[in-house]
Write a protein that holds these residues in place. Structure first.
Motif, PDB file in Angstrom:
ATOM      1  N   ALA A 138      -8.971  52.222   7.009  1.00 15.28           N
ATOM      2  CA  ALA A 138      -9.398  53.589   7.636  1.00 15.28           C
ATOM      3  C   ALA A 138      -8.356  54.406   7.250  1.00 15.28           C
ATOM      4  CB  ALA A 138      -9.075  53.494   9.263  1.00 15.28           C
ATOM      5  N   ALA A 140     -10.164  58.020   6.248  1.00 14.11           N
ATOM      6  CA  ALA A 140     -11.010  58.965   6.297  1.00 14.11           C
ATOM      7  C   ALA A 140     -11.355  59.429   7.730  1.00 14.11           C
ATOM      8  CB  ALA A 140     -12.445  58.943   5.512  1.00 14.11           C
ATOM      9  N   ASN A 141     -12.575  59.122   8.337  1.00 12.51           N
ATOM     10  CA  ASN A 141     -13.113  59.368   9.715  1.00 12.51           C
ATOM     11  C   ASN A 141     -13.145  58.156  10.370  1.00 12.51           C
ATOM     12  OD1 ASN A 141     -15.898  58.515   9.102  1.00 12.51           O
ATOM     13  ND2 ASN A 141     -16.134  60.749   8.247  1.00 12.51           N
ATOM     14  N   ALA A 142     -13.513  58.124  11.732  1.00 16.56           N
ATOM     15  CA  ALA A 142     -13.823  56.828  12.345  1.00 16.56           C
ATOM     16  C   ALA A 142     -15.345  56.402  12.637  1.00 16.56           C
ATOM     17  CB  ALA A 142     -13.018  56.995  13.727  1.00 16.56           C
ATOM     18  N   TRP A 167      -4.759  58.770   9.815  1.00 17.33           N
ATOM     19  CA  TRP A 167      -5.830  58.243  10.694  1.00 17.33           C
ATOM     20  C   TRP A 167      -5.467  58.005  11.923  1.00 17.33           C
ATOM     21  CZ3 TRP A 167      -7.951  54.459  13.575  1.00 17.33           C
ATOM     22  CH2 TRP A 167      -9.249  54.500  13.968  1.00 17.33           C
ATOM     23  N   ASN A 171      -6.543  59.772  15.502  1.00 14.32           N
ATOM     24  CA  ASN A 171      -7.725  58.848  16.232  1.00 14.32           C
ATOM     25  C   ASN A 171      -6.774  57.825  17.210  1.00 14.32           C
ATOM     26  OD1 ASN A 171     -10.403  59.435  14.940  1.00 14.32           O
ATOM     27  ND2 ASN A 171      -9.096  58.962  13.168  1.00 14.32           N
ATOM     28  N   TRP A 257     -18.382  51.927   0.587  1.00 19.65           N
ATOM     29  CA  TRP A 257     -17.839  53.350   0.832  1.00 19.65           C
ATOM     30  C   TRP A 257     -18.373  54.210  -0.250  1.00 19.65           C
ATOM     31  CZ3 TRP A 257     -15.675  54.836  -3.900  1.00 19.65           C
ATOM     32  CH2 TRP A 257     -15.253  53.855  -4.789  1.00 19.65           C
ATOM     33  N   HIS A 286     -14.784  49.460   4.682  1.00 16.95           N
ATOM     34  CA  HIS A 286     -14.192  50.806   5.193  1.00 16.95           C
ATOM     35  C   HIS A 286     -14.828  50.949   6.535  1.00 16.95           C
ATOM     36  CE1 HIS A 286     -12.586  51.014   1.120  1.00 16.95           C
ATOM     37  NE2 HIS A 286     -11.927  51.697   1.551  1.00 16.95           N
ATOM     38  N   GLY A 288     -14.763  54.379   7.866  1.00 10.57           N
ATOM     39  CA  GLY A 288     -15.398  55.930   7.583  1.00 10.57           C
ATOM     40  C   GLY A 288     -16.566  55.718   6.872  1.00 10.57           C
ATOM     41  N   SER A 289     -17.323  57.130   7.023  1.00 11.60           N
ATOM     42  CA  SER A 289     -18.612  57.395   6.388  1.00 11.60           C
ATOM     43  C   SER A 289     -18.439  57.905   5.060  1.00 11.60           C
ATOM     44  CB  SER A 289     -19.560  58.291   7.434  1.00 11.60           C
ATOM     45  OG  SER A 289     -18.940  59.598   7.300  1.00 11.60           O
ATOM     46  N   THR A 296     -22.805  54.734   6.744  1.00 11.11           N
ATOM     47  CA  THR A 296     -21.618  53.640   6.953  1.00 11.11           C
ATOM     48  C   THR A 296     -22.211  52.170   6.724  1.00 11.11           C
ATOM     49  OG1 THR A 296     -22.723  53.608   9.229  1.00 11.11           O
ATOM     50  CG2 THR A 296     -20.612  55.094   8.854  1.00 11.11           C
TER      51      THR A 296
END
Length: 325
Positions: A138, A140-142, A167, A171, A257, A286, A288-289, A296
């Motif tokens: 993790a 990048a994003n969730a 992250w 988050n 990813w 991973h 994140g998207s 994803t």
């Protein structure tokens, strides 16, 4: 007028000579007496003049004063002149107790992982048997976290989540969900830089900074660390080991990813995992998207991956299997 005869003249001469001798004798007696009445030129110290019993007013007699009592000045000290302070040797002081020797410096704390894992970037779980470790990075994003947590819960499968410090700060709720679901959290650096170009001081900042951020979010990442981009060498591995972390790489990267924009699909992801299936396999996925297409793929493929691995007779573990847990 009488004329002195020859005999008379002789008597006069004789008388004059006798008188002269008498005067000379008296003069000598006076001179001797004067010399005896004067003290010697070198008078002994401590002598006193006292009249003689036989001659009350005449010749003095010498008598020495009693010798002084022995001095209390220690041997080896010079006797002082009158009016001078005695020079004494320095007093003997009592021995000064020496300080206790310092305690031997305590050895550094033992590694929180088996010494056999030091100096390695693990690609499998050694001696783990027919089990697989599913790991999720993790940084990048969730976006994929809800699907991932749902698939793991539905199949009672544990996972290990490598979080960056950034992250975790962004988050904290996600960290809480991971921990609440019973999964393992690990360290993936603070800001995800390549490590081989960093001096040891910055490596320490990256590792310990992420550790603190993750702790602040409610999880403890020690003692597992994954190098960003998988970039490592002997020096950087030693550096993270010295910070209390064992380096964990992977057996297979799903490449989810890369996203659909790079020609990857859920089928591609699943096939890569199964192609690398072996005892102690470590799978890299991973959360994140993809930044370009928003896909994803790892989260989408996860239910099928769990089903296919289970069908091959494998179980699932977290990285705590490295510690015998």
């Amino acid at each position: 007028m009488r004329t002195i005869t020859g005999n008379g003249r002789r008597r006069v001469v004789t008388l004059a000579a006798a008188l002269s001798l008498l005067l000379l004798a008296i003069a000598l007696a006076v001179l001797i007496s004067a010399r005896q009445g004067s003290p010697p030129t070198s008078w002994p110290p401590g002598a006193s003049m006292s009249p003689s019993a036989s001659s009350p007013a005449a010749t003095p007699s010498l008598s020495r004063s009693p010798s002084p009592a022995p001095s209390s000045i220690p041997m080896g000290t010079e006797t002082p002149e009158a009016g001078q302070t005695p020079v004494r040797p320095p007093a003997t002081l009592p021995p000064v107790p020496l300080p206790e020797p310092p305690e031997t410096t305590a050895p550094p704390p033992a590694d929180p992982f088996p010494s056999s894992l030091r100096g390695r970037d693990l690609t499998v779980l050694p001696g783990a048997g027919r089990v697989v470790a599913l790991t999720f990075d993790a940084g990048a994003n969730a976006a994929g976290l809800p699907k991932i947590l749902s698939a793991l819960a539905a199949n009672a499968v544990p996972g290990t989540f490598f979080l960056t410090g950034n992250w975790a700060e962004t988050n904290p709720g996600g960290v809480g969900q991971i921990v609440a679901a019973g999964h393992r959290v690990a360290n993936h650096s603070m800001t995800h830089p390549g490590f081989t170009g960093l001096p040891d001081e910055l490596i320490a900042q990256q590792v310990l900074g992420a550790e603190q951020a993750i702790l602040d979010a409610g999880a403890n990442p020690a003692p597992y660390f994954r190098f960003p981009y998988g970039e490592r060498d002997a020096r950087t591995i030693a550096a993270v080991n010295n910070l209390g972390y064992v380096a964990v790489r992977w057996t297979v990267d799903t490449l989810g990813w890369k996203g659909t924009s790079s020609g990857i699909s859920t089928q591609t992801v699943t096939e890569r995992v199964l192609a690398g299936l072996q005892t102690g396999e470590i799978v890299l996925m991973h959360i994140g998207s993809n930044p370009d297409d928003g896909s994803t793929l790892d989260a989408d493929a996860l239910p099928g991956i769990i089903e296919r691995i289970s069908a091959q007779g494998y179980g699932f573990v977290t990285l705590d299997a490295l510690l015998g847990g």
